[in-house]
Design a protein around this motif. Structure first.
Motif, PDB file in Angstrom:
ATOM      1  N   MET A 193      -6.672  12.133 -23.320  1.00 60.21           N
ATOM      2  CA  MET A 193      -7.765  12.307 -22.356  1.00 60.21           C
ATOM      3  C   MET A 193      -7.364  13.283 -21.243  1.00 60.21           C
ATOM      4  O   MET A 193      -8.183  14.059 -20.772  1.00 60.21           O
ATOM      5  N   TYR A 227      -7.687  16.690 -22.756  1.00 60.61           N
ATOM      6  CA  TYR A 227      -9.109  17.018 -22.893  1.00 60.61           C
ATOM      7  C   TYR A 227      -9.676  17.459 -21.548  1.00 60.61           C
ATOM      8  O   TYR A 227     -10.405  18.450 -21.467  1.00 60.61           O
ATOM      9  N   ASN A 277      -4.391   7.935 -23.399  1.00 56.72           N
ATOM     10  CA  ASN A 277      -4.376   8.443 -22.032  1.00 56.72           C
ATOM     11  C   ASN A 277      -3.884   9.888 -21.997  1.00 56.72           C
ATOM     12  O   ASN A 277      -4.467  10.736 -21.308  1.00 56.72           O
TER      13      ASN A 277
END
Length: 91
Positions: A41, A44, A38
């Motif tokens: 992400m 990202y 998590n």
């Protein structure tokens, strides 16, 4: 002959009809993995938002804008490329 504790517990559970046993350690490992994924992400998504439609951006600039170290950004970008975040044109 002495019986090992693990064998005793397995025999006891089998005698009482228990067929499935889950480990707290395995659950903890999955939780830790999910939390790490998590966080990755979120980083990202932040990189992609900062880069916008630019065809290229330096690691130094991306690190400066996001507040992450150049080492962290480089490692993340390598992972993103290997996972196909930038399509087939990214090396």
């Amino acid at each position: 002959m002495k019986q090992r504790l693990a064998d005793y517990v397995a025999d006891f559970l089998a005698a009482h009809g228990v067929t499935d046993v889950f480990s707290v350690v395995g659950g903890g490992a999955m939780l830790g993995s999910g939390l790490a994924m998590n966080r990755s992400m979120k980083r990202y998504a932040q990189y992609l938002a900062v880069m916008g439609d630019r065809p290229a951006m330096s690691v130094e600039e991306l690190a400066r804008v996001t507040g992450f170290s150049q080492r962290r950004v480089t490692k993340d970008l390598q992972a993103m490329i290997s996972k196909g975040f930038f399509g087939g044109k990214a090396y």
